[in-house]
Design a protein around this motif. Structure first.
Motif, mmCIF file in Angstrom:
data_model
loop_
_atom_site.group_PDB
_atom_site.id
_atom_site.type_symbol
_atom_site.label_atom_id
_atom_site.label_comp_id
_atom_site.label_asym_id
_atom_site.label_seq_id
_atom_site.Cartn_x
_atom_site.Cartn_y
_atom_site.Cartn_z
ATOM 1 N N VAL A 298 1.717 8.758 1.551
ATOM 2 C CA VAL A 298 2.845 7.978 1.073
ATOM 3 C C VAL A 298 2.374 6.721 0.367
ATOM 4 C CG1 VAL A 298 4.534 8.813 2.703
ATOM 5 C CG2 VAL A 298 3.036 6.950 3.339
ATOM 6 N N GLY A 299 1.075 6.552 0.253
ATOM 7 C CA GLY A 299 0.578 5.310 -0.349
ATOM 8 C C GLY A 299 0.171 5.505 -1.794
ATOM 9 N N TYR B 295 9.399 2.733 -1.030
ATOM 10 C CA TYR B 295 9.360 2.068 0.270
ATOM 11 C C TYR B 295 9.444 0.553 0.096
ATOM 12 C CZ TYR B 295 8.232 6.253 2.938
ATOM 13 O OH TYR B 295 8.294 7.464 3.549
ATOM 14 N N LEU C 251 9.861 16.812 0.660
ATOM 15 C CA LEU C 251 9.780 16.136 1.941
ATOM 16 C C LEU C 251 10.537 16.849 3.043
ATOM 17 C CD1 LEU C 251 10.277 12.581 0.651
ATOM 18 C CD2 LEU C 251 8.510 13.218 2.252
ATOM 19 N N GLY D 265 14.224 9.248 -15.534
ATOM 20 C CA GLY D 265 13.337 9.128 -14.382
ATOM 21 C C GLY D 265 14.089 8.700 -13.130
ATOM 22 N N MET E 280 18.028 5.428 -10.096
ATOM 23 C CA MET E 280 18.379 4.604 -8.940
ATOM 24 C C MET E 280 19.127 3.351 -9.404
ATOM 25 S SD MET E 280 15.661 3.676 -6.079
ATOM 26 C CE MET E 280 15.030 2.070 -6.265
ATOM 27 N N PRO F 191 4.731 5.457 8.300
ATOM 28 C CA PRO F 191 5.533 5.422 7.073
ATOM 29 C C PRO F 191 6.318 6.698 6.830
ATOM 30 C CG PRO F 191 3.246 4.850 6.624
ATOM 31 C CD PRO F 191 3.302 5.268 8.043
ATOM 32 N N GLN F 192 5.875 7.821 7.373
ATOM 33 C CA GLN F 192 6.612 9.055 7.089
ATOM 34 C C GLN F 192 7.849 9.188 7.963
ATOM 35 O OE1 GLN F 192 3.820 8.786 8.777
ATOM 36 N NE2 GLN F 192 3.337 10.556 10.015
ATOM 37 N N THR G 291 15.238 6.365 6.520
ATOM 38 C CA THR G 291 13.829 5.991 6.470
ATOM 39 C C THR G 291 13.181 6.178 7.824
ATOM 40 O OG1 THR G 291 14.576 4.261 5.004
ATOM 41 C CG2 THR G 291 12.282 4.207 5.626
ATOM 42 N N TYR H 278 18.661 12.825 -1.240
ATOM 43 C CA TYR H 278 17.289 12.391 -1.508
ATOM 44 C C TYR H 278 16.357 13.585 -1.514
ATOM 45 C CZ TYR H 278 12.880 9.984 -1.326
ATOM 46 O OH TYR H 278 11.625 9.551 -1.627
ATOM 47 N N LEU I 113 12.258 10.235 5.272
ATOM 48 C CA LEU I 113 13.063 10.413 4.062
ATOM 49 C C LEU I 113 13.238 11.893 3.737
ATOM 50 C CD1 LEU I 113 11.653 7.668 1.681
ATOM 51 C CD2 LEU I 113 13.975 7.852 2.520
ATOM 52 N N PHE J 42 9.144 2.924 -16.825
ATOM 53 C CA PHE J 42 9.935 3.487 -15.731
ATOM 54 C C PHE J 42 10.909 4.565 -16.165
ATOM 55 C CE2 PHE J 42 12.196 -0.193 -17.294
ATOM 56 C CZ PHE J 42 13.506 0.238 -17.359
ATOM 57 N N ALA J 43 10.941 4.936 -17.432
ATOM 58 C CA ALA J 43 11.940 5.926 -17.831
ATOM 59 C C ALA J 43 11.325 7.320 -17.934
ATOM 60 C CB ALA J 43 12.564 5.548 -19.144
ATOM 61 N N PHE K 145 20.355 3.618 4.907
ATOM 62 C CA PHE K 145 18.974 3.696 4.422
ATOM 63 C C PHE K 145 17.981 3.581 5.574
ATOM 64 C CE2 PHE K 145 19.501 2.260 -0.261
ATOM 65 C CZ PHE K 145 20.101 3.471 -0.516
ATOM 66 N N ARG L 113 0.822 -1.209 0.000
ATOM 67 C CA ARG L 113 0.000 0.000 0.000
ATOM 68 C C ARG L 113 0.857 1.261 0.000
ATOM 69 N NH1 ARG L 113 -5.165 -1.979 1.590
ATOM 70 N NH2 ARG L 113 -4.946 -3.974 2.616
ATOM 71 N N LEU L 114 2.152 1.098 0.273
ATOM 72 C CA LEU L 114 3.035 2.259 0.354
ATOM 73 C C LEU L 114 3.602 2.620 -1.014
ATOM 74 C CD1 LEU L 114 5.035 1.360 3.571
ATOM 75 C CD2 LEU L 114 3.107 2.896 3.346
ATOM 76 N N ARG L 115 4.311 3.746 -1.055
ATOM 77 C CA ARG L 115 4.900 4.214 -2.298
ATOM 78 C C ARG L 115 5.969 3.226 -2.783
ATOM 79 N NH1 ARG L 115 6.826 9.787 -0.850
ATOM 80 N NH2 ARG L 115 8.698 8.580 -0.467
ATOM 81 N N LEU M 140 8.058 1.577 9.415
ATOM 82 C CA LEU M 140 7.406 1.890 8.144
ATOM 83 C C LEU M 140 5.939 1.491 8.163
ATOM 84 C CD1 LEU M 140 9.884 1.035 5.298
ATOM 85 C CD2 LEU M 140 8.987 3.236 5.979
ATOM 86 N N ILE N 257 13.515 6.127 -11.026
ATOM 87 C CA ILE N 257 13.800 4.697 -10.850
ATOM 88 C C ILE N 257 14.976 4.255 -11.721
ATOM 89 C CG2 ILE N 257 12.834 2.385 -11.177
ATOM 90 C CD1 ILE N 257 10.219 3.475 -10.072
ATOM 91 N N ASN O 167 17.418 7.894 -4.520
ATOM 92 C CA ASN O 167 17.881 6.939 -3.516
ATOM 93 C C ASN O 167 19.258 6.477 -3.953
ATOM 94 O OD1 ASN O 167 16.268 6.324 -1.326
ATOM 95 N ND2 ASN O 167 14.828 5.161 -2.583
#
Lengths: 325, 473
Positions: free
Chosen positions: B472-473, A93, B2, B275, B280, B462-463, B413, B211, B417, A324-325, B409, A88-90, B458, B277, B217
């Motif tokens: 955050v979901g 995470y 954040l 992007g 990362m 979670p924050q 966390t 971050y 973050l 993802f890009a 990390f 359920r989280l981002r 978490l 990801i 990350n």
């Protein structure tokens, strides 16, 4: 060292380790490529599957089917434990939780306090016994069409079963991604809210995808340990990073990408090793033989960076699948 | 989006920060004093020695213990002897902490079990105050020659696997906990935990700022740490410069390394619009490549910085080396400095503005790219200092940074973050949990405790502890 290294590299195409990496990467493709889940703990799934198989077969003497079932059940339970709280989280995470969970597994099985069951840092030996007992091949060594690639009956048996599992997994993914189920999880990858607004239970689909990919990871763990002993340190974060390299090499949202990626990855590692050793022996390269190991992994790291930057869709991927890009 | 704090809160936060540091210090000092009284009471009630070494003689082939081997332990506390029992183990009590040389009598060994691996007899064992059953394990094999010295084994040289040794630790096996020994072990662990927490904090603050300002990350942050440690080793271990020159030099080079990474890789990638990801995953590739460049240049073995293991500050059961104390003081000063920069200077305020809302900061005339460059340089320098500190704290190797990456990390966390103060709080909690957990769980699992804690936090918050509540979901 002579021309043999080329045969060694070609032998990688059938190698059971390559099959195990391909199988684990197919699992990762379901997670990352099709559903968009950032799972950095695939090494953990492999460890869970491998340990469940080895513990039940070596220590508790379960029959072969029981051990396979144990590996599948263990990977499913691990996926549920990871998924229920974090899906359920981002996305980032999930990545941190999965990488941490994989390390928790590795460090826990290593600790001497559990060594009666897990073998501590020594791992577990001889998990392949029950597996080799059901080997239908006649004893002896067989070559492949006159090439220097000669293996004994057990080596052939694991190669056949390992690649057979890879073929089944490919078929499964191929069919699933053409089914309504596949369209929903790809929809989740593209736009979670859109899928939710169609009345689909996004969370449940994500859990299903996590379990499916995780079970493939667990089976990959079994294939991985059959030709060798089980070593906890094989399941470090580095293993997951290699799987990501393989996945991005072949294409993150493809069916056969993981297979080709895994073969290219291992053949390249093997060839670089052979070529470097050859260069050192000929006195061309100012290195020592112990330095060839690190150079291979520098190549892997740089290749991973270049792939993501310049060809993120991989060899077989299509640009439009590139979420993802 | 954040990061940290709105400008109006800055004064309150800096006060909070100072208060927390003062609190930490007072806990350390007060704790030591209490520890002292605890030590005195045990000393008066029992004359038993607090430390011991566990000598274990086993065969290499099947790991079976070898009985009736005489063992000699020599060191600060005098010479002690023992004989291994049926399980191959002998516990030798020692009266003083320090470095001991453990020798097994090779003449008395039966020929069929063989002799120890080359260069392992005598073995050096470091015993700290309150450590019981510090392991000294000898593996015997008929393949080894008697009294063999030399030939560094090539086990670890071919393709080193990371994480093989750091977590394994050389620590103590958990002794039965009674009320007396509990506190005797509690205070040293508390102090070690605080020091380790500060060490993690130095690296975590940088990672958190990166971050916060870029959303990245950074999986290659561990390599910034290793880089600092190796530079310190280059200057002080190889060239032989005094630490007072070597450490700043390592920090400056660390800053340059951060600058070079941003200028050479991350800024061009941001310009390409890559992007987060994929970016990362690029850091993962960089981390792999750098790690093995380090192996190539510095070799796969453990390196040590010139350091004295003599206790510098002994209060009760807490015994600290000079570098522990100096390192803690320097870390506190540097962290306060970072807090001042973040709250009082223009560039610090700009950093927080960029972390808060990049577009808005850019629109109000802040040069975002310049701020990010400064963050990378600062993070590189801080991580390098953390690396130097790890080098003194234990030893260093090509994967030193990689082995604490997950703790970094976990710290950011835990704290929330992107929040620099959160990273500090998170790091101190991680350090404490890690070391205090060894009071109840096996030493080998001490890396597990902070990771489990992180996952639990978490789930319920979670924050993070200091993070602002948001979706955050």
């Amino acid at each position: 060292m002579n021309g043999n290294f080329i045969w060694l590299a070609i032998g990688q195409i059938f190698d059971p380790t390559v099959a195990a990496y391909a199988l684990a990467t197919i699992g990762l493709v379901i997670h990352f490529g099709f559903t968009g889940l950032l799972n950095f703990g695939q090494a953990g799934f492999m460890a869970v599957g491998g340990y469940a198989f080895a513990i039940t077969s070596v220590i508790y003497d379960w029959p072969l089917w029981g051990s396979f079932l144990a590996a599948i059940v263990a990977a499913t339970v691990f996926a549920l434990i990871l998924g229920i709280p974090t899906l359920r989280l981002r996305a980032d995470y999930l990545s941190i939780v999965t990488i941490a969970a994989a390390e928790i597994i590795r460090l826990s099985v290593k600790t001497p306090e559990f060594s009666d069951v897990t073998g501590g840092s020594e791992g577990i030996n001889g998990a392949a016994r029950a597996f080799n007992d059901v080997n239908p091949l006649p004893d002896g060594r067989f070559g492949l069409m006159g090439t220097p690639l000669v293996y004994n009956q057990d080596q052939w048996w694991i190669r056949i079963v390992g690649w057979g599992l890879v073929a089944l997994a490919c078929l499964l993914v191929f069919l699933l991604m053409r089914s309504p189920w596949g369209r929903v999880i790809m929809g989740i990858r593209e736009d979670e809210d859109a899928v939710r607004s169609l009345g689909k239970n996004v969370f449940s689909y994500k859990i299903q995808a996590l379990i499916l990919g995780g079970v493939l990871g667990g089976l990959a763990g079994v294939v991985f340990i059959l030709p060798r002993s089980l070593q906890p340190d094989n399941y470090g974060t580095q293993l997951t990073f290699f799987l990501y390299t393989i996945m991005l090499l072949g294409g993150a949202a493809t069916v056969f990408g993981p297979v080709v990626g895994s073969i290219i990855f291992w053949v390249t590692l093997s060839l670089t090793d052979g070529l470097l050793s050859l260069g050192i022996e000929a006195g061309v390269l100012p290195l020592t033989t112990t330095q060839t190991g690190p150079i291979r992994f520098i190549v892997v790291g740089v290749a991973l960076m270049l792939l993501v930057i310049f060809r993120p869709q991989g060899i077989f991927g299509k640009k439009k699948d590139l979420h993802f890009a | 989006m954040l990061a940290g704090i709105r400008p109006g809160q800055s004064a309150r936060l800096i006060a909070m920060l100072i208060a927390s540091v003062v609190l930490c210090l007072s806990v350390v000092l007060g704790g030591s004093a209490l520890g002292a009284s605890a030590a005195e009471t045990t000393a008066s009630t029992s004359t038993a020695t607090e430390q011991s070494i566990l000598v274990w003689v086993r065969t290499d082939a099947d790991k079976v213990g070898v009985a009736n081997v005489s063992v000699t332990v020599e060191g600060e506390g005098g010479t002690e002897t023992g004989v291994t029992g049926a399980d191959g183990k002998a516990v030798v009590p020692v009266s003083e902490p320090g470095t001991y040389s453990v020798t097994i009598d090779e003449d008395a060994l039966p020929a069929e079990t063989g002799y120890p691996r080359p260069s392992t007899n005598p073995a050096e064992v470091e015993v700290f105050a309150g450590n019981t059953e510090v392991p000294a394990i000898f593996f015997l094999s008929p393949d080894n020659a008697k009294g063999a010295v030399a030939a560094p084994t090539d086990e670890s040289t071919t393709t080193p696997t990371p994480g093989a040794s750091d977590e394994a630790g050389t620590g103590t096996t958990t002794a039965p906990v009674t009320a007396d020994t509990f506190w005797l072990r509690f205070w040293p662990q508390l102090v070690t935990g605080l020091i380790f927490g500060l060490l993690i904090a130095l690296a975590a603050i940088g990672a958190s700022l990166i971050y916060g300002t870029t959303g990245l990350n950074n999986f290659a942050h561990g390599e910034l740490v290793t880089f600092g440690a190796l530079m310190a080793y280059l200057f002080s271990g190889i060239i032989g410069l005094p630490a007072i020159i070597a450490i700043p030099a390592a920090m400056i080079l660390g800053g340059l390394f951060g600058w070079a990474q941003d200028a050479g890789i991350w800024r061009p990638l941001r310009k390409r619009g890559l992007g987060l990801i994929p970016m990362m995953i690029v850091t993962i590739g960089l981390s792999l490549a750098l790690r093995y460049v380090f192996v190539l240049l510095f070799g796969p073995d453990r390196l040590t910085l010139p350091n004295s293991t003599k206790p510098f500050l002994v209060i009760g059961s807490v015994s600290l080396k000079f570098t522990d104390v100096a390192g803690a003081v320097i870390a506190i000063v540097v962290i306060l400095g970072v807090a001042l920069v973040l709250t009082k200077t223009k560039i610090g305020k700009a950093m927080r503005a960029v972390s808060d809302n990049r577009a808005l900061a850019s629109a109000s005339g802040i040069n975002v790219e310049r701020v990010i460059r400064v963050v990378w340089v600062g993070s590189g320098a801080l991580a390098a200092l953390a690396g130097v500190y790890v080098g003194y704290y234990q030893s260093l190797r090509w994967d030193t940074g990689a082995s604490i990456l997950l703790l970094i990390f976990a710290a950011i966390t835990l704290g929330g973050l992107g929040s620099a103060y959160g990273a500090l709080v998170g790091a101190v909690i991680i350090g404490l949990i890690m070391n205090l957990s060894t009071l109840w769980i096996p030493e080998n699992l001490k890396f597990v405790a902070p990771l489990v804690l992180m996952i639990i936090i978490l789930l319920v918050r979670p924050q993070g502890i200091l993070g602002r509540k948001e979706r955050v979901g």
